[in-house]
Design an enzyme around this catalytic site. Structure first.
Site, PDB file in Angstrom:
ATOM      1  CD  GLU A 205       2.401   3.558  -6.114  1.00 12.84           C
ATOM      2  OE1 GLU A 205       2.166   4.185  -5.064  1.00 12.84           O
ATOM      3  OE2 GLU A 205       1.851   3.825  -7.203  1.00 12.84           O
ATOM      4  CD  GLU A 325      -1.551   1.220  -8.490  1.00 14.51           C
ATOM      5  OE1 GLU A 325      -1.750   2.437  -8.281  1.00 14.51           O
ATOM      6  OE2 GLU A 325      -1.157   0.424  -7.629  1.00 14.51           O
ATOM      7  CD  GLN A 378      -8.064   0.456  -6.845  1.00 19.73           C
ATOM      8  OE1 GLN A 378      -8.875  -0.275  -6.278  1.00 19.73           O
ATOM      9  NE2 GLN A 378      -7.044   0.981  -6.208  1.00 19.73           N
TER      10      GLN A 378
HETATM   11  O1  AHR Z   1      -4.888   3.025  -6.921  1.00 15.67           O
HETATM   12  C1  AHR Z   1      -4.810   3.797  -5.764  1.00 15.67           C
HETATM   13  C2  AHR Z   1      -3.416   3.816  -5.159  1.00 15.67           C
HETATM   14  O2  AHR Z   1      -2.563   4.533  -5.991  1.00 15.67           O
HETATM   15  C3  AHR Z   1      -2.734   2.490  -4.974  1.00 15.67           C
HETATM   16  O3  AHR Z   1      -3.083   1.865  -3.798  1.00 15.67           O
HETATM   17  C4  AHR Z   1      -1.286   2.864  -4.958  1.00 15.67           C
HETATM   18  O4  AHR Z   1      -0.463   1.832  -5.448  1.00 15.67           O
HETATM   19  C5  AHR Z   1      -1.223   4.093  -5.834  1.00 15.67           C
HETATM   20  O5  AHR Z   1      -0.462   5.082  -5.288  1.00 15.67           O
END
Ligand code: AHR
Length: 530
Positions: A205, A325, A378
């Protein structure tokens, strides 16, 4: 005038008339079940559902690593410090690929801090999430963990505050077989054979202004190009994932970033990443589950951008989407951009969030030709399906659909014909109440039909027709449903939102049958097609 007979029994006759004519009109009629149609044709294929679509992500954030997958000195951990209960739940989840060390964390992480004897590693302030990073879990711990859970490792380099050389040396440390300085450091730390890390992210990002070492597209392109070159000199077999947009700044900005990155890095990268988090902020179930429109659209736009970047090139290097993600995330967010500290992002998931897992997976399957990697963000505690304390863990509601969809890895995605009652959100185009995808397990001729009924109020009956081969009457059903959309799990109480399985004897006619998909449910039907 009433006829004679009626006049004699006037009160009774009147009561009877009321019952006969008025009452049925006053009482609500049983709700009409709208009809849907799903046509399966096993010859209309989209692409392989790559096993890496069932990937996950472990970031140094809150209690994901420390207190999640790794807890030294805990009676629940093994000699390495890995929590055995978490490892077992992760293995059952079927995690195929694990992304690490971030996320935002990656942009300030210097990997050399995390190798060698643990007591000699430096503790450093961590500036993405506001914690102290003890560096007791580093590259070798991560790679060992991946081997233990049978997942392919995916390392994201520091494209924020890090350097090109640092990235190159990281590849050398992990993958070099000859005797070089970094390969010998690895040996000294206990690993003779190269780890063979194939998947490397070129930062995370980087378009987000909150990111340490944030860059504009041009500067990122230059950095990533040089990093790719240097990393491939260390190991030419690595697969590289470019940092797609964080979605900062709205559609024009995220499309612009991705277009520029693809233009610059085509020929070097193998994937571009996409990130999407959704939430039910206004407590509107049907609107929440309409997010598939955005997910589908983002994928299709990026697919188009990939094609545009490659057009006119005789042998373009294939570029796929790494949706690295994705999740529901909206409650555990701080007042500022993100929550910080050691307990950050501890989202508790409810039943409707579990349905959203099916919605994301359906979209990835519908785009199986281009989405070849996806990582739920996650794994543990931090926006995660597994939640621990010092005594044990519980499985969040979102855990169960992920396990079930995981059984479709390596299947081939099918292009279905669907007609379904629709609804509209805002001024967007109508979308079907039934959100569907299907895959074929070729060897066993088994079709998995994944159906999310996102109507809050209506059961929907669908006619399922099959084109190629005869469909068998014995249908396997997996269903996730609960009367309370807000039902959550907790320690000692994670049985509430669990799937039910049963066999359904379908009344086959003309190579098809009818099935009723209950309101707010996720159903996976298994059909044998010979
Ligand atoms: O997953 C949490 C956060 O969300 C990550 O660190 C980032 O890449 C995203 O904005």
């Amino acid at each position: 005038m009433l006829p004679d007979v009626m006049a004699k029994n006037k009160p009774w006759m009147l009561v009877s008339l009321v019952i006969l004519f008025w009452l049925p009109m006053a009482l609500p009629l049983p709700a009409q079940q709208p009809q849907a149609r799903i046509k399966i044709d096993t010859e209309r294929t989209i692409g392989e559902v790559h096993p890496h679509v069932f990937g996950n992500f472990a970031e140094h954030l809150g209690r994901c690593i420390y207190g999640g997958i790794f807890e030294e000195g805990s009676p629940l951990s093994d000699a390495e410090g890995f929590r055995k209960d978490v490892m077992e739940a992760t293995t059952r989840l079927g995690v195929s690929l694990l992304r690490w060390p971030g996320g935002n964390f990656a942009s300030g992480y210097h990997w050399k801090d995390g190798i060698g004897p643990r007591e000699q590693r430096p503790a450093r302030p961590e500036h993405a999430w506001g914690a102290i990073e003890p560096n007791r879990f580093g590259t070798d711990e991560f790679l060992k963990y991946c081997e233990r859970i049978g997942a392919e490792p995916y390392i994201c380099i520091n494209a924020g505050l890090g350097t090109v050389d640092e990235a190159r040396e990281w590849v050398e440390y992990c993958n070099e077989a000859r005797h070089t300085w970094w390969a010998d450091q690895r040996r000294k730390h206990g690993r003779d054979r190269p780890w063979g890390v194939k998947y490397w992210g070129l930062g995370n990002e980087i378009d987000g202004p909150w990111q340490l070492g944030h860059k504009n597209a041009e500067d990122y392109g230059k950095f990533a190009l040089e990093a790719a070159k240097a990393m491939r000199r260390a190991d030419e077999s690595v697969k590289l994932i470019a940092s797609g947009s964080s979605n900062f700044g709205g559609a024009a900005d995220w499309i612009g970033w991705n277009r520029a990155v693809l233009e610059k890095l085509r020929g070097e990268i193998d994937y571009i990443s996409l990130h999407t988090y959704i939430g039910n902020r206004d407590n509107n179930f049907e609107r929440f589950l309409a997010a598939s429109q955005d997910i589908d659209e983002r994928i299709e736009i990026v697919e188009g951008l990939i094609r545009a970047a490659q057009s006119g090139r005789p042998n373009p290097r294939p570029i796929y989407i790494a949706f690295d993600e994705w999740n529901v995330w909206y409650r555990a967010r701080g007042g500022s951009e993100f929550d910080t500290g050691r307990t950050a992002l501890q989202e508790r998931y409810n039943f409707e969030d579990a349905l959203a897992m099916g919605m994301f997976m359906n979209s990835f399957i519908r785009h199986a030709n281009v989405v070849k990697m996806a990582n739920l963000a996650q794994l543990v505690n931090v926006i995660a399906p597994i939640f621990t304390n010092k005594q044990g863990l519980f499985l969040q509601t979102t855990y169960f659909p992920l396990v079930e969809y995981g059984k479709q890895r390596n299947n081939v995605a099918l292009d279905l014909l669907l007609s379904s009652p629709t609804y509209t959100v805002g001024n967007r185009r109508p979308l079907p109440y039934l959100d569907v995808s299907a895959t074929l397990e070729r060897g066993n001729r088994l079709v998995y039909l994944n159906v999310l009924n996102r109507s809050e109020k209506m059961d929907i009956t669908g006619r399922i027709d099959n084109v190629e081969g005869r469909v068998a009457g014995e249908v396997g059903v997996w269903e996730l449903n609960h009367p309370d959309l807000r039902a959550v799990h907790d320690f000692g109480n994670d049985q509430k939102v669990r799937p039910a399985t049963r066999a359904f004897a379908a009344a086959i006619s003309n190579n098809g049958f009818s099935y009723t998909f209950p309101k707010h449910s996720l159903t996976i039907l298994r059909l044998k097609v010979n």
